[in-house]
Design a protein around this motif. Structure first.
Motif, mmCIF file in Angstrom:
data_model
loop_
_atom_site.group_PDB
_atom_site.id
_atom_site.type_symbol
_atom_site.label_atom_id
_atom_site.label_comp_id
_atom_site.label_asym_id
_atom_site.label_seq_id
_atom_site.Cartn_x
_atom_site.Cartn_y
_atom_site.Cartn_z
ATOM 1 N N LEU A 13 2.559 -1.860 -0.525
ATOM 2 C CA LEU A 13 2.281 -0.720 -1.401
ATOM 3 C C LEU A 13 1.955 -1.145 -2.826
ATOM 4 O O LEU A 13 1.007 -0.647 -3.427
ATOM 5 C CB LEU A 13 3.459 0.265 -1.374
ATOM 6 N N THR A 14 2.729 -2.072 -3.382
ATOM 7 C CA THR A 14 2.396 -2.508 -4.751
ATOM 8 C C THR A 14 1.140 -3.369 -4.736
ATOM 9 O O THR A 14 0.335 -3.319 -5.660
ATOM 10 C CB THR A 14 3.549 -3.288 -5.419
ATOM 11 N N GLY A 15 0.962 -4.131 -3.651
ATOM 12 C CA GLY A 15 -0.226 -4.981 -3.555
ATOM 13 C C GLY A 15 -1.512 -4.184 -3.525
ATOM 14 O O GLY A 15 -2.535 -4.610 -4.065
ATOM 15 N N SER A 16 -1.480 -3.014 -2.928
ATOM 16 C CA SER A 16 -2.722 -2.260 -2.799
ATOM 17 C C SER A 16 -3.077 -1.475 -4.053
ATOM 18 O O SER A 16 -4.156 -0.894 -4.115
ATOM 19 C CB SER A 16 -2.639 -1.330 -1.588
ATOM 20 N N ILE A 17 -2.168 -1.471 -5.018
ATOM 21 C CA ILE A 17 -2.494 -0.757 -6.262
ATOM 22 C C ILE A 17 -3.714 -1.389 -6.926
ATOM 23 O O ILE A 17 -4.599 -0.705 -7.434
ATOM 24 C CB ILE A 17 -1.279 -0.755 -7.228
ATOM 25 N N SER A 18 -3.778 -2.739 -6.867
ATOM 26 C CA SER A 18 -4.900 -3.415 -7.521
ATOM 27 C C SER A 18 -6.113 -3.573 -6.604
ATOM 28 O O SER A 18 -7.093 -4.216 -6.953
ATOM 29 C CB SER A 18 -4.452 -4.796 -8.004
ATOM 30 N N LEU A 19 -5.998 -2.938 -5.422
ATOM 31 C CA LEU A 19 -7.060 -3.086 -4.429
ATOM 32 C C LEU A 19 -8.410 -2.601 -4.934
ATOM 33 O O LEU A 19 -9.445 -3.247 -4.760
ATOM 34 C CB LEU A 19 -6.655 -2.264 -3.186
ATOM 35 N N GLN A 20 -8.362 -1.462 -5.611
ATOM 36 C CA GLN A 20 -9.601 -0.817 -6.026
ATOM 37 C C GLN A 20 -10.366 -1.671 -7.036
ATOM 38 O O GLN A 20 -11.600 -1.642 -7.087
ATOM 39 C CB GLN A 20 -9.287 0.545 -6.624
ATOM 40 N N LEU A 21 -9.629 -2.420 -7.823
ATOM 41 C CA LEU A 21 -10.272 -3.245 -8.838
ATOM 42 C C LEU A 21 -11.096 -4.350 -8.189
ATOM 43 O O LEU A 21 -12.159 -4.707 -8.656
ATOM 44 C CB LEU A 21 -9.221 -3.869 -9.766
ATOM 45 N N LYS A 22 -10.574 -4.887 -7.071
ATOM 46 C CA LYS A 22 -11.225 -6.063 -6.495
ATOM 47 C C LYS A 22 -12.215 -5.699 -5.395
ATOM 48 O O LYS A 22 -13.217 -6.366 -5.201
ATOM 49 C CB LYS A 22 -10.173 -6.993 -5.905
ATOM 50 N N THR A 23 -11.890 -4.671 -4.635
ATOM 51 C CA THR A 23 -12.804 -4.262 -3.564
ATOM 52 C C THR A 23 -13.209 -2.820 -3.841
ATOM 53 O O THR A 23 -12.761 -2.223 -4.812
ATOM 54 C CB THR A 23 -12.114 -4.336 -2.187
ATOM 55 N N GLN A 24 -14.034 -2.285 -2.976
ATOM 56 C CA GLN A 24 -14.414 -0.881 -3.164
ATOM 57 C C GLN A 24 -13.401 0.068 -2.514
ATOM 58 O O GLN A 24 -13.613 1.250 -2.457
ATOM 59 C CB GLN A 24 -15.807 -0.621 -2.554
ATOM 60 N N LEU A 25 -12.310 -0.522 -2.042
ATOM 61 C CA LEU A 25 -11.365 0.301 -1.276
ATOM 62 C C LEU A 25 -10.396 1.029 -2.181
ATOM 63 O O LEU A 25 -10.003 0.536 -3.242
ATOM 64 C CB LEU A 25 -10.574 -0.590 -0.314
ATOM 65 N N HIS A 26 -9.996 2.193 -1.750
ATOM 66 C CA HIS A 26 -9.047 2.989 -2.511
ATOM 67 C C HIS A 26 -7.638 2.420 -2.323
ATOM 68 O O HIS A 26 -7.318 1.846 -1.282
ATOM 69 C CB HIS A 26 -9.099 4.441 -2.022
ATOM 70 N N SER A 27 -6.809 2.601 -3.330
ATOM 71 C CA SER A 27 -5.474 2.004 -3.269
ATOM 72 C C SER A 27 -4.606 2.662 -2.196
ATOM 73 O O SER A 27 -3.557 2.137 -1.835
ATOM 74 C CB SER A 27 -4.788 2.108 -4.614
ATOM 75 N N SER A 28 -5.059 3.802 -1.681
ATOM 76 C CA SER A 28 -4.238 4.445 -0.657
ATOM 77 C C SER A 28 -4.274 3.674 0.669
ATOM 78 O O SER A 28 -3.550 4.032 1.603
ATOM 79 C CB SER A 28 -4.686 5.882 -0.427
ATOM 80 N N LEU A 29 -5.086 2.624 0.757
ATOM 81 C CA LEU A 29 -5.108 1.827 1.981
ATOM 82 C C LEU A 29 -3.711 1.309 2.334
ATOM 83 O O LEU A 29 -3.328 1.250 3.505
ATOM 84 C CB LEU A 29 -6.076 0.645 1.842
ATOM 85 N N GLY A 30 -2.949 0.964 1.309
ATOM 86 C CA GLY A 30 -1.580 0.488 1.535
ATOM 87 C C GLY A 30 -0.750 1.529 2.255
ATOM 88 O O GLY A 30 -0.032 1.231 3.214
ATOM 89 N N GLY A 31 -0.885 2.768 1.793
ATOM 90 C CA GLY A 31 -0.153 3.861 2.418
ATOM 91 C C GLY A 31 -0.587 4.067 3.856
ATOM 92 O O GLY A 31 0.234 4.278 4.746
ATOM 93 N N ILE A 32 -1.921 3.973 4.050
ATOM 94 C CA ILE A 32 -2.449 4.152 5.412
ATOM 95 C C ILE A 32 -1.909 3.053 6.323
ATOM 96 O O ILE A 32 -1.452 3.302 7.438
ATOM 97 C CB ILE A 32 -3.996 4.130 5.405
#
Lengths: 487, 345
Positions: free
Chosen positions: B298-317
């Protein structure tokens, strides 16, 4: 319609519930099926109605063999059964309940259903308030409703299982009148399963008597009661020699006790049990003897009267307080009431112990458990879970958790499922407690056990308790009449 | 061999979930490797990130630890979310209204938070035992109430002097906050508290009469009653115990993760904790690891959007799919065809 039952067998493990039963039913007759607990009546009726299937044997309907896979299939073939607890849906109203069993349409036709129900009810003299919700009806009214439903489905053979337990005298008269009408005017077959001799004598034309899974006799009725009793119970065992150890002081006194459940009412019974005495409760299962035990244990609320143990009124004590005050209860469902699936014997022993430290000394608890299971000859490890034990060992383990000394032990079917050796051993253990003044009240579905093990015997029938008889003076005729609801 | 396999049963649905998400990502034209490595990097890429992952982990661990107690008593403490919120509210009340030295402040805040969480869970227990209200419904209702209360306090009595933003109170005085490590959100003190709580719960559940009573209630209510266990009392105590730990988790949220009382202060940690404990199949030793795993994703995916085009909610999914997979396929009864209860020993 003619129904022929041929060599029906049904075994549950080692228990031969039905062991080759034969008889015939002809239309226009009312038949009685008699038998004591475990005689095989219910099993046979369930097979006949399609609730369960036989292991072998045939049911012939007008000479054609039939095999039902469900009660609905049975009803389709014209066989309907009225169960002790009506199979209805309490939150529904009468019409909804009626249509649930009958109509498969999405759009329900309530007005035509209302007409059908009213017409059938009128025909048999039932008073049915069509708009009433099921859960506001009395048991008798629900029975009538269920009968109407079965008749509307076209039942030609109606089985009624103990239909008069829990209904009013007026409803009983109505029921009997309608049953006669169905049999004699409409040429249906009526089968009445009952343990009440009076009812069988009053209503039936012919009685079949079952004992231990076999048809042991039949008779035209009315006939002398003695004849039926003798067929039902055979002969009583000779009582084993033992020294009674009844003290003079009273341990348990019941004064005008009233308990009521939906099914059955105990309406004011009184008796005493002395220290060191064993009182056995006999009667058809569910006649009120279990209710009495549970009321004494604090598991069933009472509506009136007094329960006095060792001179102290314990009405207001909850189950746990009574337990602390040395009143012990052991129910017949082992893994439902008493043992916990998935917990080890040691864990049970710690839970049931009289004193508890906050931190458990597991080593010591294990040593104590091992010694207990040794003493009580439980085959199992202290680390076995309760459900890993066999039934007999579960029972022995439950006995090993009883504390010493106790004032009163209340037991349901204490040796059900045990072999002869274990049974004797359990009773020796119980008798040993009598020197502490412990009084024992137990019920058993096995009449032989009641006669053999008790000092005195009380018989229950439809919530009423008979006079108490001395076990060493009674005979099969006296007990048979009492079980059959006759004083 | 089978015994060894059993310990790793949990990996089967987890790997299944990773595979499922990977396929989804490929369908949407993204490289799963890139996405997962971005999450890993977000969680552990630097000391700062690692500490923040740990800071998220601590209150989750506290809530999960509390739930171990209620689950073993057979209770569904869904209301734990509200108990966290109440803990946060109580800690904030102390932080905003008391001036004292740091040790005094922290002690008061912790006690207030545990008291409030315990009280809230205690209400749920009383509703259940006295009012016959199932703890799931009682808990949900009280959770809503706690959220409404938070919003009211933020927009009303505790509004910052410069005017409300409706987002939160003014930052608390530094004496009121947990001491943090290396300007991260991670508080070693909070970690010590939560590890101690876990050890305490582990001890209680396996070595005390109280723990044994809870276990018996969870497995067979009526038999436990017949063996002398008073269910009303134990229901109350286990709920209150869980609520107190949840409340402490709430205090950790306001006093280390944030520095003030915010809207949605818990951020669903309570619900997440339910999943953690279910995944752990109620086994104490697994709880910290699964909680940490969830925190990382969950904390790892917060920065997801910055690096990829993916939304940070991927962690939740990802966590959601994992839980579904565990529920669907992770049942050890199905995998090993043995009784669940026996394996729990």
């Amino acid at each position: 319609m003619r129904v022929e039952i041929k060599e029906i067998k049904k075994y549950f493990g080692d228990v031969r519930a039905n062991d080759g039963i034969n008889f015939q039913l002809e239309s226009g007759n009312i038949y009685g099926i008699l038998g004591e607990n475990g005689a095989g009546k219910s099993t046979l009726m369930k097979i006949l109605s399609g609730y369960q299937s036989q292991d072998s044997g045939d049911i012939l309907l007008d000479d054609k063999a039939i095999l039902f896979d469900s009660p609905a299939a049975g009803l389709f073939a014209g066989i309907g059964m009225l169960y002790q607890d009506p199979l209805d849906f309490p939150p529904f109203n009468i019409l909804e309940n009626y249509l649930l069993g009958k109509s498969k349409n999405i759009n329900l036709n309530f007005s035509s259903a209302a007409k059908q129900v009213s017409a059938l009810a009128d025909q048999y003299g039932f008073e049915v308030d069509i708009k009433a919700e099921i859960n506001t009806l009395s048991l008798g009214e629900r029975q009538q409703l269920e009968l109407v439903r079965l008749l509307a489905e076209g039942a030609q053979l109606l089985i009624l299982d103990e239909p008069t337990t829990g209904i009013s005298a007026e409803q009983k008269e109505q029921l009997f009148t309608s049953m006669r009408r169905m049999a004699y005017d409409e040429k249906k077959i009526i089968v009445l399963v009952s343990h009440k001799l009076d009812e069988i004598q009053e209503l039936c034309d012919h009685a079949f008597v079952l004992r231990k899974g076999k048809l042991v006799g039949q008779s035209e009725v009315p006939c002398p009661n003695e004849r039926l009793v003798e067929m039902m119970f055979g002969s009583l065992p000779t009582r084993r020699e033992r020294h009674p150890s009844v003290h003079d002081e009273v341990m348990l006194e019941i004064k005008d006790l009233k308990v009521a459940t939906y099914r059955i009412q105990i309406d004011g019974i009184s008796f005493t049990v002395n220290k060191g005495e064993v009182l056995g409760l006999a009667g058809l299962e569910g006649s009120g003897q279990g209710l009495l035990l549970r009321a004494c244990a604090g598991l069933e609320e009472i509506d009136g009267g007094e329960i006095i143990v060792d001179g102290e009124i314990i009405n207001d004590q909850e189950y746990h307080q009574r337990r602390e005050n040395d009143v012990a209860f052991m129910g017949s469902g082992r893994l439902e009431e008493g043992l916990i699936t998935g917990m080890t014997l040691t864990e049970h022993m710690v839970l049931a112990a009289e004193e508890h430290d906050f931190v458990i000394n597991w080593k010591q608890a294990e040593v104590e458990t091992k010694s207990k299971i040794n003493t009580y000859q439980v085959i199992g490890q202290s680390s076995s879970t309760a459900d890993q034990l066999s039934g007999g060992n579960q029972q022995r383990f439950m006995f090993s958790m009883l504390r010493t000394p106790l004032k009163l032990i209340l037991l349901e079917n204490p040796t059900r499922g045990l072999d002869v050796r274990s049974t004797n051993w359990i009773w020796e253990q119980l008798y040993e407690r009598r020197s502490d003044g412990t009084a024992i009240v137990f019920l058993s579905a096995d009449l032989d056990e009641v006669v053999d093990r008790s000092d005195r015997i009380a018989v229950f029938s439809g919530g009423k308790m008979s006079r108490i008889v001395n076990a060493n003076e009674t005979n099969v005729d006296e007990l048979g009449h009492l079980i059959g609801g006759q004083e | 061999m089978k015994e060894k396999l059993k310990k790793f049963y949990i990996l089967i649905p987890v790997l299944g979930a990773l595979l499922f998400i990977s396929i989804l990502l490929i369908i949407f034209g993204t490289s799963p490797i890139e996405a997962f490595s971005a999450i890993l990097n977000g969680a552990f890429g630097s000391q700062q990130k690692f500490l923040n992952t740990s800071a998220f982990w601590v209150p989750l661990l506290l809530a999960s630890t509390g739930l171990l107690v209620t689950f073993s008593a057979g209770l569904w403490n869904i209301g734990i979310e509200g108990q966290i919120v109440m803990g946060a509210l109580a800690a904030s009340a102390v932080a905003l209204n008391v001036e004292a030295s740091k040790p005094v402040m922290l002690t008061l805040e912790i006690l207030a938070a545990m008291g409030a969480g315990g009280l809230w869970a205690g209400f749920t227990a009383l509703l259940k035992t006295k009012g016959k209200v199932n703890e799931i419904f009682g808990g949900l209702a009280l959770t809503n109430l706690s959220i409404i209360l938070t919003n009211y306090m933020i927009s009303g009595p505790w509004q910052p002097p410069e005017g409300g933003t409706f987002r939160g109170t003014a930052p608390f005085a530094s004496e009121a906050l947990f001491p943090l490590l290396a300007s991260s959100k991670f508080s070693p003190l909070a970690l010590i508290l939560s590890i101690s709580a876990l050890a305490l719960v582990g001890f209680i559940l396996s070595n005390t009469y109280f723990g044994l009573k809870l276990k018996s209630l969870g497995k067979n209510h009526y038999s436990a009653f017949l063996l002398g266990v008073s269910s009303d009392k134990e229901v109350f105590l286990s709920m209150a115990f869980c609520g107190a730990l949840a409340g402490l988790g709430g205090a950790v949220r306001v006093l280390s993760w944030f520095d003030s009382l915010r809207q949605s202060i818990s951020g669903g940690i309570g619900y997440l904790a339910l999943l953690v404990v279910m995944l752990a199949a109620y086994r104490v030793i697994l709880v910290p690891f699964i909680a940490f795993f969830f925190s990382s994703i969950l904390t790892g995916s917060i920065s997801l959007q910055l690096k990829t085009q993916l939304h940070s909610s991927l962690g939740g999914i990802l966590t959601g799919v994992m839980v579904l997979f565990v529920i669907l396929f992770g049942d050890r009864k199905k995998i090993f065809k043995k009784k669940m209860d026996q394996n729990n020993e």
